[in-house]
Motif scaffolding. Sequence first.
Motif, PDB file in Angstrom:
ATOM      1  N   PRO A  43      40.370  69.462  36.190  1.00 51.19           N
ATOM      2  CA  PRO A  43      40.115  69.197  34.166  1.00 51.19           C
ATOM      3  C   PRO A  43      41.299  68.095  34.227  1.00 51.19           C
ATOM      4  O   PRO A  43      40.977  67.305  32.775  1.00 51.19           O
ATOM      5  N   ASP A  44      42.407  68.055  35.064  1.00 55.88           N
ATOM      6  CA  ASP A  44      43.712  66.729  34.369  1.00 55.88           C
ATOM      7  C   ASP A  44      42.659  65.160  34.887  1.00 55.88           C
ATOM      8  O   ASP A  44      44.266  64.458  34.872  1.00 55.88           O
TER       9      ASP A  44
ATOM     10  N   GLU B 207      31.335  56.313  22.583  1.00 55.39           N
ATOM     11  CA  GLU B 207      31.776  58.435  22.911  1.00 55.39           C
ATOM     12  C   GLU B 207      32.826  58.007  23.737  1.00 55.39           C
ATOM     13  O   GLU B 207      33.877  58.697  23.726  1.00 55.39           O
TER      14      GLU B 207
ATOM     15  N   ASN C  25      36.819  59.960  23.170  1.00 53.91           N
ATOM     16  CA  ASN C  25      37.047  60.851  24.646  1.00 53.91           C
ATOM     17  C   ASN C  25      38.473  60.037  25.554  1.00 53.91           C
ATOM     18  O   ASN C  25      38.693  61.502  25.350  1.00 53.91           O
TER      19      ASN C  25
ATOM     20  N   LYS D 112      41.561  60.390  23.573  1.00 49.06           N
ATOM     21  CA  LYS D 112      41.975  62.482  23.303  1.00 49.06           C
ATOM     22  C   LYS D 112      42.225  62.717  24.452  1.00 49.06           C
ATOM     23  O   LYS D 112      43.523  63.035  24.052  1.00 49.06           O
ATOM     24  N   GLU D 113      41.764  62.406  25.763  1.00 48.26           N
ATOM     25  CA  GLU D 113      42.738  62.532  26.864  1.00 48.26           C
ATOM     26  C   GLU D 113      44.041  61.898  26.593  1.00 48.26           C
ATOM     27  O   GLU D 113      44.814  63.053  27.841  1.00 48.26           O
ATOM     28  N   PHE D 114      43.693  60.618  26.361  1.00 51.09           N
ATOM     29  CA  PHE D 114      45.164  60.412  26.389  1.00 51.09           C
ATOM     30  C   PHE D 114      46.553  60.729  25.338  1.00 51.09           C
ATOM     31  O   PHE D 114      47.604  60.900  25.977  1.00 51.09           O
ATOM     32  N   SER D 115      45.733  61.834  25.146  1.00 50.44           N
ATOM     33  CA  SER D 115      46.864  62.092  23.573  1.00 50.44           C
ATOM     34  C   SER D 115      47.060  63.218  23.784  1.00 50.44           C
ATOM     35  O   SER D 115      47.866  64.091  23.085  1.00 50.44           O
ATOM     36  N   TYR D 116      46.137  64.217  25.306  1.00 45.81           N
ATOM     37  CA  TYR D 116      46.303  65.310  24.977  1.00 45.81           C
ATOM     38  C   TYR D 116      47.321  66.011  26.352  1.00 45.81           C
ATOM     39  O   TYR D 116      47.323  65.403  26.924  1.00 45.81           O
ATOM     40  N   ARG D 117      48.103  67.022  26.176  1.00 49.80           N
ATOM     41  CA  ARG D 117      48.858  67.446  27.357  1.00 49.80           C
ATOM     42  C   ARG D 117      47.327  67.644  28.369  1.00 49.80           C
ATOM     43  O   ARG D 117      46.127  68.137  28.057  1.00 49.80           O
ATOM     44  N   GLY D 118      48.437  68.169  29.871  1.00 53.47           N
ATOM     45  CA  GLY D 118      47.199  68.213  31.229  1.00 53.47           C
ATOM     46  C   GLY D 118      46.983  69.242  30.704  1.00 53.47           C
ATOM     47  O   GLY D 118      47.113  70.179  29.686  1.00 53.47           O
TER      48      GLY D 118
ATOM     49  N   PHE E  32      48.449  53.180  24.791  1.00 55.66           N
ATOM     50  CA  PHE E  32      48.697  54.349  25.913  1.00 55.66           C
ATOM     51  C   PHE E  32      49.195  53.611  27.954  1.00 55.66           C
ATOM     52  O   PHE E  32      49.514  54.564  28.000  1.00 55.66           O
TER      53      PHE E  32
ATOM     54  N   ILE F 225      33.351  67.648  32.981  1.00 55.29           N
ATOM     55  CA  ILE F 225      33.962  68.501  34.057  1.00 55.29           C
ATOM     56  C   ILE F 225      32.539  69.078  33.923  1.00 55.29           C
ATOM     57  O   ILE F 225      32.401  70.025  33.506  1.00 55.29           O
TER      58      ILE F 225
ATOM     59  N   PRO G  40      38.386  75.709  36.391  1.00 54.07           N
ATOM     60  CA  PRO G  40      40.593  75.161  36.031  1.00 54.07           C
ATOM     61  C   PRO G  40      41.379  76.775  35.836  1.00 54.07           C
ATOM     62  O   PRO G  40      40.822  77.134  35.767  1.00 54.07           O
TER      63      PRO G  40
ATOM     64  N   GLU H  41      42.472  57.993  14.096  1.00 52.55           N
ATOM     65  CA  GLU H  41      43.023  58.818  15.556  1.00 52.55           C
ATOM     66  C   GLU H  41      43.983  57.845  15.732  1.00 52.55           C
ATOM     67  O   GLU H  41      44.683  57.411  17.227  1.00 52.55           O
TER      68      GLU H  41
ATOM     69  N   PRO I 113      47.511  59.639  17.221  1.00 51.65           N
ATOM     70  CA  PRO I 113      46.955  61.048  17.815  1.00 51.65           C
ATOM     71  C   PRO I 113      47.960  62.232  17.788  1.00 51.65           C
ATOM     72  O   PRO I 113      46.869  63.250  16.814  1.00 51.65           O
TER      73      PRO I 113
ATOM     74  N   SER J 174      52.019  72.900  28.734  1.00 48.81           N
ATOM     75  CA  SER J 174      50.907  71.729  28.313  1.00 48.81           C
ATOM     76  C   SER J 174      49.798  72.343  27.575  1.00 48.81           C
ATOM     77  O   SER J 174      49.405  72.152  27.573  1.00 48.81           O
TER      78      SER J 174
ATOM     79  N   ARG K 265      45.020  73.324  24.573  1.00 44.95           N
ATOM     80  CA  ARG K 265      46.390  72.316  25.561  1.00 44.95           C
ATOM     81  C   ARG K 265      47.561  71.705  23.986  1.00 44.95           C
ATOM     82  O   ARG K 265      46.341  71.760  22.821  1.00 44.95           O
ATOM     83  N   LEU K 266      48.477  71.292  24.227  1.00 48.12           N
ATOM     84  CA  LEU K 266      49.184  70.793  23.291  1.00 48.12           C
ATOM     85  C   LEU K 266      48.609  69.041  23.218  1.00 48.12           C
ATOM     86  O   LEU K 266      48.266  68.560  24.201  1.00 48.12           O
ATOM     87  N   LEU K 267      49.379  68.399  22.470  1.00 46.41           N
ATOM     88  CA  LEU K 267      49.105  66.877  21.741  1.00 46.41           C
ATOM     89  C   LEU K 267      50.474  66.791  21.955  1.00 46.41           C
ATOM     90  O   LEU K 267      51.293  67.098  22.762  1.00 46.41           O
ATOM     91  N   ASP K 268      49.880  65.487  23.465  1.00 47.04           N
ATOM     92  CA  ASP K 268      51.137  64.727  23.272  1.00 47.04           C
ATOM     93  C   ASP K 268      52.484  64.110  22.534  1.00 47.04           C
ATOM     94  O   ASP K 268      51.738  63.434  21.722  1.00 47.04           O
TER      95      ASP K 268
END
Lengths: 335, 394
Positions: free
Chosen positions: A79-80, A94, A98, A101-107, A134, B42, B139, B172, B175, B246, B260-263
């Motif tokens: 997932p990471d 799209e 995505n 978004k993945e860049f701005s979330y933690r793992g 990023f 995934i 996961p 966005e 973010p 995380s 999940r948390l935001l970075d």
Amino acid sequence: MGFHDLAKQQKTVSRILTNALRRDQLAHAYLFEGPKGTGKRQAASLLAQAYFCQTKNDDTIEPCQECVNCRRILSGNHPDLVWVKPDGKSIKKEQVSNLLKEFSYRGVESIRKFFVIEEADKMTAQAANSLLKFIEEPSPQTIAVLITEQAHKLLDTIVSRCQTLTFIPLPEAQIAEQLVQQNISEPLAKLSAAVTNDIDEAVDYCHDEWFAKARQLVIQLMEGTMGQSHSPLLMIYDQFFPHFDEVHKLDIGLDFILYWLRDILAIHLENEKDIVFIDQIDILKNQALKSSMQQITGKMSAVLAAKKRLSANVNLQSVMEQLVLRLQGGSHHAV
Amino acid sequence: MQDVMNSNNHDTALAMKFSITKDKLVENVNHVMKAVSSKTTIPILTGIKITASHDGITLTGSNSDISIKSFIPLEENDEEYATIEKTGSVVLQARVFSDIVKKLPSEFVNIEVDSRLITRITSGSSEFNLNGLDAEEYPRLPLIEEGNVLHVRTDLLKHVIRQTGFAVSTSETRPVLTGVNWNIQNGNLNCVATDSHRLASRTISIDADENAEYKNIVIPGKSLNELSKILDDSSGEWVEIVITESQILFKTKHLQFYSRLLDGNYPDTNRLIPTESKTDIILSTKALLQAIDRASLLAKEERNNVVKFRTLEDSIEISSQSAELGRVFENVELQSLEGEELKISFSAKYMIDALSRIESQEIRISFTGAMRPFLIRPVEDEGILMLILPVRTY
């Protein structure tokens, strides 16, 4: 695959990556650049494994290939690890959102994240710009790998923020030699070595009937365009189109034509060891006599123009018709 | 042929086996399905993970942003829900599995997985054989360390989410502003959300270790929205909250909700909040809300939905106009007015959003001039604070 496998073909890349891993000094963004079939994707996957592997060998830095993380990276279920490749001709909006978004979330499982963008040159400038931020100031545990065959198409601002690793192709001669050792006939070996830099892909080509037939058809076509015996236009309708019925197939066909012309040029330059269509050397010599180097280079640019039109979605038949006429036209002027 | 295959089936070892009441299974599958998305990159996340352990059955669904775990105990309140014959786990295609269990004929369902992950679901006279996926591929959600648990009452948590979640940014470009920033210190939880035009903040005291301190926990607004839908309204229950590096976990009796948390660093919002004021008014929340709502009927026909606001002697005048439709004026009585006269304009939508989330009867609005942000707070301060940036029109 491990780093020792990577080192066989990409010694420098393998050394840079293993050293960085050993010292725990991975760059936050890499650009893997080099021609098709040089192992860029495998290297990205390997680097991701080394980054996430739980039981990595500390000396050799080889990922274990057995732990949950290593296995999930290969199956695409980690997932990471965010792996983006163009959906069709370009990386879609799209997919980019995505990615952002993945860049701005933690793992998901830890704060470590790994991004791979295949064919990064297929991002729009707007998408690339939105990624800049990023890549420029990533969170400390984030690593991004951009993969491209055409680094010059990427924005300078992106390239300057990445550590560029260049993947070099194996020399054609070396691939051909290895193929011949595997009992593959020399003419076929030389042609498949010219088409791809990936030895496995080359072996596949050699065992593919389509590939052998395609070679025959191109030889026939090139004989036709330069001689007067039979009409090449008829031939392309009868045999050529049914065989080269898709864009990527025709693209390979055009490559063959290009190698043929390059062979004629090689005869002019008395550089016969580079000849690909080695079993057709008599015909090639004959054609070399009939045409000047200038005419041959003119024809080569016609083929390149045809390839360009093909990638711009022009109808296959019209691309080939125009090309055949231009190839013939050249030789008629010579007469 | 059939016989050969069946005998093969018997040869392979059993990897998991349990039976469960259909209603309980359907109820819990529905819970976790809320986290499953068909649009995932995934592959394994298209499935539901089913784990049978000695104390019960756990279902997990996830779209990687949020994950929901639902636990079915073997028995509860003298009612038996499930019996386990062999513990184990498997991942089954979520959409198909949820459709199947809903339509099964009998009150009981048997689920049996062999070592090749072929899953046999039987109920009454119906039998499904599904190809399962390896649960190892799924996961790993962060493990819970029992030490650092915070406790919040369910209804209070829902309130807090309602009072802050609306103000998150939907753009966005930054973010980190799409989330609500949680800070926990000295037994207080402070939640702040802003889209840089308005801000909502709520502070509550929580049941936590005196030393528990968390900073810059930014929870995506979308996740909080989903959480709020899942939390049961029956008040009195408590939610346990666990924060990892995380993810954040909200745990109720049988449900676990992970987000999940935001970075990134949330901006320091304290310096945005004015400390002095030039004009202070106190008035009825409901009266103001309704007046703004009416004025907005014309204002929202214009592109920006702006209403004008002017202090009179012991009332305020709210007005708005649409070039095409006409204009509206309305006076709202004040409880008190202190300080300078004021003319100001602001977005009716932001004002309605803020007022509709304050439950107190009366509010105090503090202005520091027509160009500066103003504050809305309940008179009996409940730790709620709303801030809105005005619009230049006067």
